[in-house]
Design an enzyme around this catalytic site. Structure first.
Site, PDB file in Angstrom:
ATOM      1  N   TYR A 141     -30.853  77.689 -24.030  1.00 56.08           N
ATOM      2  CA  TYR A 141     -31.105  77.582 -25.476  1.00 56.08           C
ATOM      3  C   TYR A 141     -32.003  78.731 -25.941  1.00 56.08           C
ATOM      4  O   TYR A 141     -31.674  79.467 -26.873  1.00 56.08           O
ATOM      5  CB  TYR A 141     -31.761  76.231 -25.786  1.00 56.08           C
ATOM      6  CG  TYR A 141     -32.386  76.160 -27.153  1.00 56.08           C
ATOM      7  CD1 TYR A 141     -31.599  76.153 -28.289  1.00 56.08           C
ATOM      8  CD2 TYR A 141     -33.781  76.119 -27.305  1.00 56.08           C
ATOM      9  CE1 TYR A 141     -32.175  76.119 -29.546  1.00 56.08           C
ATOM     10  CE2 TYR A 141     -34.353  76.070 -28.558  1.00 56.08           C
ATOM     11  CZ  TYR A 141     -33.544  76.072 -29.676  1.00 56.08           C
ATOM     12  OH  TYR A 141     -34.119  76.042 -30.919  1.00 56.08           O
ATOM     13  N   PHE A 206     -43.131  61.716 -20.418  1.00 52.64           N
ATOM     14  CA  PHE A 206     -42.484  62.511 -19.380  1.00 52.64           C
ATOM     15  C   PHE A 206     -43.534  63.279 -18.563  1.00 52.64           C
ATOM     16  O   PHE A 206     -43.737  64.475 -18.756  1.00 52.64           O
ATOM     17  CB  PHE A 206     -41.485  63.491 -19.990  1.00 52.64           C
ATOM     18  CG  PHE A 206     -40.316  62.833 -20.694  1.00 52.64           C
ATOM     19  CD1 PHE A 206     -39.840  61.594 -20.296  1.00 52.64           C
ATOM     20  CD2 PHE A 206     -39.679  63.474 -21.753  1.00 52.64           C
ATOM     21  CE1 PHE A 206     -38.748  61.000 -20.939  1.00 52.64           C
ATOM     22  CE2 PHE A 206     -38.592  62.893 -22.385  1.00 52.64           C
ATOM     23  CZ  PHE A 206     -38.128  61.650 -21.986  1.00 52.64           C
ATOM     24  N   ARG A 278     -39.894  65.804 -17.370  1.00 64.53           N
ATOM     25  CA  ARG A 278     -38.567  66.234 -17.823  1.00 64.53           C
ATOM     26  C   ARG A 278     -38.391  67.689 -17.384  1.00 64.53           C
ATOM     27  O   ARG A 278     -39.249  68.527 -17.704  1.00 64.53           O
ATOM     28  CB  ARG A 278     -38.501  66.116 -19.345  1.00 64.53           C
ATOM     29  CG  ARG A 278     -37.152  66.454 -19.934  1.00 64.53           C
ATOM     30  CD  ARG A 278     -37.071  66.120 -21.417  1.00 64.53           C
ATOM     31  NE  ARG A 278     -37.927  66.969 -22.237  1.00 64.53           N
ATOM     32  CZ  ARG A 278     -37.990  66.902 -23.579  1.00 64.53           C
ATOM     33  NH1 ARG A 278     -37.271  66.008 -24.221  1.00 64.53           N
ATOM     34  NH2 ARG A 278     -38.784  67.697 -24.252  1.00 64.53           N
TER      35      ARG A 278
HETATM   36  N1  UFG Z   1     -41.699  63.796 -24.677  1.00 60.02           N
HETATM   37  C1  UFG Z   1     -42.010  62.638 -24.001  1.00 60.02           C
HETATM   38  N2  UFG Z   1     -41.183  61.570 -24.169  1.00 60.02           N
HETATM   39  C2  UFG Z   1     -40.083  61.589 -24.956  1.00 60.02           C
HETATM   40  C3  UFG Z   1     -39.775  62.789 -25.654  1.00 60.02           C
HETATM   41  C4  UFG Z   1     -40.608  63.875 -25.474  1.00 60.02           C
HETATM   42  O1  UFG Z   1     -42.989  62.559 -23.265  1.00 60.02           O
HETATM   43  O2  UFG Z   1     -39.371  60.582 -25.035  1.00 60.02           O
HETATM   44  C5  UFG Z   1     -42.604  64.962 -24.528  1.00 60.02           C
HETATM   45  C6  UFG Z   1     -41.893  66.180 -23.964  1.00 60.02           C
HETATM   46  O3  UFG Z   1     -41.939  66.157 -22.570  1.00 60.02           O
HETATM   47  C7  UFG Z   1     -42.725  67.305 -24.585  1.00 60.02           C
HETATM   48  C8  UFG Z   1     -43.221  66.729 -25.917  1.00 60.02           C
HETATM   49  O4  UFG Z   1     -43.050  65.326 -25.811  1.00 60.02           O
HETATM   50  O5  UFG Z   1     -43.829  67.575 -23.789  1.00 60.02           O
HETATM   51  C9  UFG Z   1     -42.421  67.220 -27.092  1.00 60.02           C
HETATM   52  O6  UFG Z   1     -41.049  67.019 -26.795  1.00 60.02           O
HETATM   53  P1  UFG Z   1     -39.885  67.226 -27.867  1.00 60.02           P
HETATM   54  O7  UFG Z   1     -38.611  66.854 -27.177  1.00 60.02           O
HETATM   55  O8  UFG Z   1     -40.230  66.515 -29.115  1.00 60.02           O
HETATM   56  O9  UFG Z   1     -39.950  68.779 -28.173  1.00 60.02           O
HETATM   57  P2  UFG Z   1     -39.872  70.036 -27.179  1.00 60.02           P
HETATM   58  O10 UFG Z   1     -41.262  70.577 -27.065  1.00 60.02           O
HETATM   59  O11 UFG Z   1     -39.194  69.710 -25.915  1.00 60.02           O
HETATM   60  O12 UFG Z   1     -38.889  71.010 -27.939  1.00 60.02           O
HETATM   61  C10 UFG Z   1     -39.032  71.331 -29.325  1.00 60.02           C
HETATM   62  C11 UFG Z   1     -37.664  71.618 -29.911  1.00 60.02           C
HETATM   63  C12 UFG Z   1     -37.048  72.840 -29.259  1.00 60.02           C
HETATM   64  C13 UFG Z   1     -38.016  73.996 -29.328  1.00 60.02           C
HETATM   65  C14 UFG Z   1     -39.357  73.604 -28.776  1.00 60.02           C
HETATM   66  C15 UFG Z   1     -40.336  74.710 -29.004  1.00 60.02           C
HETATM   67  O13 UFG Z   1     -36.788  70.506 -29.710  1.00 60.02           O
HETATM   68  O14 UFG Z   1     -35.837  73.173 -29.935  1.00 60.02           O
HETATM   69  O15 UFG Z   1     -39.859  72.443 -29.446  1.00 60.02           O
HETATM   70  O16 UFG Z   1     -41.630  74.332 -28.593  1.00 60.02           O
HETATM   71  F1  UFG Z   1     -37.516  75.021 -28.604  1.00 60.02           F
END
Ligand code: UFG
Length: 325
Positions: A141, A206, A278
């Site tokens: 991505y 996670f 994750r």
């Molecule tokens: N998390 C959990 N439990 C969940 C979902 C998420 O613990 O059920 C944690 C993840 O591990 C992470 C944090 O919460 O540490 C934020 O997770 P998100 O899935 O909300 O967001 P991400 O940081 O993974 O990703 C987002 C966007 C991406 C972008 C990124 C940039 O979805 O498109 O931010 O920082 F690239």
């Protein structure tokens, strides 16, 4: 200015459309409605239902509407999915972007704004992360967004296309009319709020063994409306040349802090369970956005996590089934 917004029915795109219209621009939304919602599109914007994979759809939209500028939000956007289905990202995200850019340059469009990502920084040496940080995409991505950034740099040289690459950290929150409604929902704040709405029993944390103060991942949550405002500023600043900005609040909050703040706001206990990490999650991502603050005078209006979650909670409470209700 007439602005063509791809993905203008999606979460960030629809709020950008709202802000564009509020600032007097004319907007054409180009969206296939596969992930976006017709109800999210501002009533003053015109919808062209089309697919970026179909060059003829894009050509027809440009020929009819003759946009002066393009904001490109439409994209596959899941880091985790991109590790399992890399061609959906290295293939579709890139080829859809090429189709759009071919058409934009052929029609003489001079301004282009790309939704880029903090996922360009998988192994930051310095936190907060500035634009001078070494780029190491964290997933197919992130790589797909970086490829598009590089394309823009070349098209500036070959076609004089002026571009802004805006690298979002974690978009969150809602306006009074528009909020986050993904299917499936995989983002932390809406999932936590679904527990408060009794739609799910618990939130999974996670991993709690990261090298952070409470062991859970730290992210920089930025209000979607502040992100949208940055697009408007960047659009006008393109008169003075292309630019790339990291966009966040500059403050990090852990997963546990998000859950705790949500408990306080919703008054609900919000059960949580720690599960394994994750794959692909960096421990800490916090933006240094001093460049856009200094150059464009951008200032987040909602820098406070509490306010971001309050606004998200208010939208979800009014729309318990998202745009479906
Ligand atoms: N998390 C959990 N439990 C969940 C979902 C998420 O613990 O059920 C944690 C993840 O591990 C992470 C944090 O919460 O540490 C934020 O997770 P998100 O899935 O909300 O967001 P991400 O940081 O993974 O990703 C987002 C966007 C991406 C972008 C990124 C940039 O979805 O498109 O931010 O920082 F690239």
């Amino acid at each position: 200015m007439k602005v063509l917004v791809t993905g203008g029915a999606g979460y960030i795109g629809s709020v950008a459309v709202e802000r564009l219209i509020a600032s007097g621009e004319s907007v054409v939304v180009f969206d296939n409605l596969s992930q976006g919602h017709r109800e999210a599109i501002h009533s003053d914007a015109e919808l062209v239902r089309g697919d970026l994979a179909a060059a003829a759809d894009i050509e027809a939209a440009f020929a009819r509407h003759k946009p002066d500028a393009v904001m490109h939000f439409a994209s596959n956007l899941l880091v985790g999915e991109s590790m399992e289905k890399p061609f959906k990202y290295l293939g579709d995200n890139v080829s859809n972007g090429v189709n759009l850019l071919k058409c934009a340059t052929a029609h003489g469009v001079e301004r282009f704004i790309l939704s880029s990502t903090a996922n360009l920084f998988d192994e930051p040496e310095t936190i907060p992360i500035s634009e001078s940080e070494c780029i190491v995409p964290g997933s197919p991505y992130g790589e797909s967004k970086y490829i598009l950034e590089r394309m823009l740099a070349w098209l500036e040289r070959t076609h004089g296309l002026r571009y802004a690459a805006l690298r979002y950290f974690n978009a969150a929150g809602a306006t009074s009319e528009r909020g986050e409604d993904h299917d499936p929902e995989l983002h932390l704040i809406p999932l936590v709020l679904q527990v408060a709405q009794r739609k799910r029993e618990h939130i999974s944390i996670f991993g709690d063994d990261y090298d952070t103060p409470d062991g859970t991942c730290v992210r920089d949550y930025i209000h979607v409306s502040d992100l949208a405002d940055a697009h408007i500023l960047a659009l006008h600043a393109l008169s003075d040349g292309s630019r790339t900005y990291n966009l966040g609040n500059g403050q990090g909050f852990s997963v546990k802090e998000v859950i705790e703040t949500s408990r306080e706001i919703t008054g609900h206990g919000i059960a949580s369970k720690t599960t394994p990490r994750r794959p692909g999650d960096p421990a800490k991502l916090v933006a240094d956005s001093s460049k856009i603050r200094a150059e464009l005078g951008w200032e987040p209006k909602y820098p406070d996590l509490r306010q971001i979650i309050e606004m998200a909670w208010s939208w979800h409470s009014k729309h318990p089934n998202g745009y479906g209700s």
